[in-house]
Design a protein around this motif. Structure first.
Motif, PDB file in Angstrom:
ATOM      1  N   TYR A 156       0.826  -1.208   0.000  1.00 32.09           N
ATOM      2  CA  TYR A 156       0.000   0.000   0.000  1.00 32.09           C
ATOM      3  C   TYR A 156       0.861   1.259   0.000  1.00 32.09           C
ATOM      4  CZ  TYR A 156      -3.642   3.329   1.240  1.00 32.09           C
ATOM      5  OH  TYR A 156      -4.502   4.408   1.253  1.00 32.09           O
ATOM      6  N   VAL A 157       1.827   1.302   0.884  1.00 29.52           N
ATOM      7  CA  VAL A 157       2.706   2.478   0.961  1.00 29.52           C
ATOM      8  C   VAL A 157       3.445   2.664  -0.352  1.00 29.52           C
ATOM      9  CG1 VAL A 157       4.792   3.397   2.079  1.00 29.52           C
ATOM     10  CG2 VAL A 157       2.918   2.484   3.466  1.00 29.52           C
TER      11      VAL A 157
ATOM     12  N   VAL B  16       3.934   1.596  13.568  1.00 31.72           N
ATOM     13  CA  VAL B  16       3.891   0.270  14.197  1.00 31.72           C
ATOM     14  C   VAL B  16       4.708   0.290  15.489  1.00 31.72           C
ATOM     15  CG1 VAL B  16       4.667  -2.130  13.918  1.00 31.72           C
ATOM     16  CG2 VAL B  16       3.424  -0.990  12.064  1.00 31.72           C
ATOM     17  N   THR B  17       5.858   0.921  15.451  1.00 35.47           N
ATOM     18  CA  THR B  17       6.712   0.991  16.636  1.00 35.47           C
ATOM     19  C   THR B  17       6.042   1.769  17.763  1.00 35.47           C
ATOM     20  OG1 THR B  17       8.690   0.825  15.258  1.00 35.47           O
ATOM     21  CG2 THR B  17       8.981   1.719  17.489  1.00 35.47           C
ATOM     22  N   LEU B  18       5.400   2.884  17.437  1.00 31.04           N
ATOM     23  CA  LEU B  18       4.685   3.649  18.464  1.00 31.04           C
ATOM     24  C   LEU B  18       3.589   2.810  19.110  1.00 31.04           C
ATOM     25  CD1 LEU B  18       4.405   7.203  16.866  1.00 31.04           C
ATOM     26  CD2 LEU B  18       5.764   6.519  18.858  1.00 31.04           C
ATOM     27  N   GLY B  19       2.848   2.072  18.292  1.00 30.79           N
ATOM     28  CA  GLY B  19       1.819   1.184  18.832  1.00 30.79           C
ATOM     29  C   GLY B  19       2.414   0.099  19.711  1.00 30.79           C
ATOM     30  N   SER B  20       3.569  -0.401  19.329  1.00 29.63           N
ATOM     31  CA  SER B  20       4.226  -1.444  20.109  1.00 29.63           C
ATOM     32  C   SER B  20       4.730  -0.918  21.449  1.00 29.63           C
ATOM     33  CB  SER B  20       5.387  -2.045  19.311  1.00 29.63           C
ATOM     34  OG  SER B  20       4.890  -2.696  18.166  1.00 29.63           O
ATOM     35  N   VAL B  21       5.313   0.269  21.435  1.00 31.15           N
ATOM     36  CA  VAL B  21       5.785   0.862  22.690  1.00 31.15           C
ATOM     37  C   VAL B  21       4.593   1.131  23.616  1.00 31.15           C
ATOM     38  CG1 VAL B  21       6.855   2.928  23.700  1.00 31.15           C
ATOM     39  CG2 VAL B  21       7.894   1.820  21.707  1.00 31.15           C
TER      40      VAL B  21
ATOM     41  N   ASN C 175       5.553   4.130   8.097  1.00 29.25           N
ATOM     42  CA  ASN C 175       4.765   2.938   8.399  1.00 29.25           C
ATOM     43  C   ASN C 175       5.365   2.199   9.601  1.00 29.25           C
ATOM     44  OD1 ASN C 175       2.855   0.876   8.088  1.00 29.25           O
ATOM     45  ND2 ASN C 175       4.099  -0.209   6.595  1.00 29.25           N
ATOM     46  N   ILE C 176       6.640   1.943   9.561  1.00 25.62           N
ATOM     47  CA  ILE C 176       7.298   1.241  10.665  1.00 25.62           C
ATOM     48  C   ILE C 176       7.292   2.100  11.929  1.00 25.62           C
ATOM     49  CG2 ILE C 176       9.511   0.289  11.472  1.00 25.62           C
ATOM     50  CD1 ILE C 176       7.881  -1.457   9.469  1.00 25.62           C
ATOM     51  N   GLY C 177       7.402   3.403  11.772  1.00 25.70           N
ATOM     52  CA  GLY C 177       7.334   4.300  12.930  1.00 25.70           C
ATOM     53  C   GLY C 177       5.992   4.190  13.641  1.00 25.70           C
TER      54      GLY C 177
ATOM     55  N   TYR D 154       9.609   6.028  -1.478  1.00 25.92           N
ATOM     56  CA  TYR D 154       9.315   4.696  -0.936  1.00 25.92           C
ATOM     57  C   TYR D 154       9.921   4.498   0.454  1.00 25.92           C
ATOM     58  CZ  TYR D 154       7.517   2.616  -5.309  1.00 25.92           C
ATOM     59  OH  TYR D 154       6.786   2.292  -6.416  1.00 25.92           O
ATOM     60  N   VAL D 155      11.185   4.847   0.596  1.00 23.02           N
ATOM     61  CA  VAL D 155      11.864   4.625   1.871  1.00 23.02           C
ATOM     62  C   VAL D 155      11.228   5.477   2.964  1.00 23.02           C
ATOM     63  CG1 VAL D 155      14.060   4.848   3.108  1.00 23.02           C
ATOM     64  CG2 VAL D 155      14.018   3.900   0.795  1.00 23.02           C
ATOM     65  N   LYS D 156      10.911   6.715   2.642  1.00 19.81           N
ATOM     66  CA  LYS D 156      10.264   7.599   3.610  1.00 19.81           C
ATOM     67  C   LYS D 156       8.899   7.031   4.018  1.00 19.81           C
ATOM     68  CE  LYS D 156      10.121  11.865   2.407  1.00 19.81           C
ATOM     69  NZ  LYS D 156       9.712  13.127   1.776  1.00 19.81           N
ATOM     70  N   GLY D 157       8.138   6.551   3.059  1.00 22.08           N
ATOM     71  CA  GLY D 157       6.826   5.971   3.346  1.00 22.08           C
ATOM     72  C   GLY D 157       6.926   4.745   4.230  1.00 22.08           C
TER      73      GLY D 157
END
Length: 168
Positions: A101-102, A122-127, A118-120, A111-114
């Motif tokens: 999707y991204v 996910v990481t915030l949700g994980s923390v 996305n991973i950021g 692409y890399v920024k997107g």
């Protein structure tokens, strides 16, 4: 959604023990989870021939909510293990769908920024899941922790439905 995901993955052993299970039950539950992910992840390119990645993101979001509710309603280790099968329709769909999707949403130069955003997220949700889940486990108990996971997955699902375009 990843707040719930992290709560379940980080505190699964406490969830299993609260239902009378042991460390062996915990290991079996983890194995079921891992194996349930394989079909969706390995077959995702086929799924893209049927529907676009935005649709699969929404399907995954719905199954995050279903999985969170089933976790709270599970009254035995056996039910937890059955619930773990839904990992293949939640997390295992979300990860490849979000990547596709991204990449379809962003220009090639971004692409890399997107993917980093996305991973950021996910990481915030994980923390948040680790912190909130641990605090609730220590101060309230497993049912309250899982209830917070339901609320988080439902809010995440609503936000995803609001923001994701299904034509991508």
């Amino acid at each position: 959604m990843f707040l719930f995901h992290t709560i379940v993955n980080t505190y699964l052993v406490q969830i299993i023990h609260s239902l009378g299970g042991n460390d062996s039950d915990f290991g079996l539950s983890l194995m079921i989870t891992a194996l349930s992910e394989l079909p969706a992840m390995l077959g995702f390119s086929y799924l893209l021939t049927k529907r676009k990645s935005g649709i699969w993101l929404k399907v995954a979001a719905i199954f995050f909510v279903i999985r969170s509710i089933l976790f709270l309603l599970s009254g035995s280790v056996f039910m937890i293990n059955l619930t773990q099968l839904f990992q293949g329709l939640a997390f295992a769909l979300y990860i490849p769908a979000s990547t596709y999707y991204v990449n379809q949403l962003m220009q090639k130069t971004d692409y890399v920024k997107g993917q980093a955003f996305n991973i950021g997220a996910v990481t915030l949700g994980s923390v948040a899941g680790s912190f909130i889940g641990g605090w609730l486990l220590d101060n309230a108990g497993v049912p309250e922790m899982l209830s917070a996971g339901i609320a988080a997955s439902f809010i995440g699902c609503l936000l995803l439905f609001y923001s994701v375009k299904t034509d991508i």
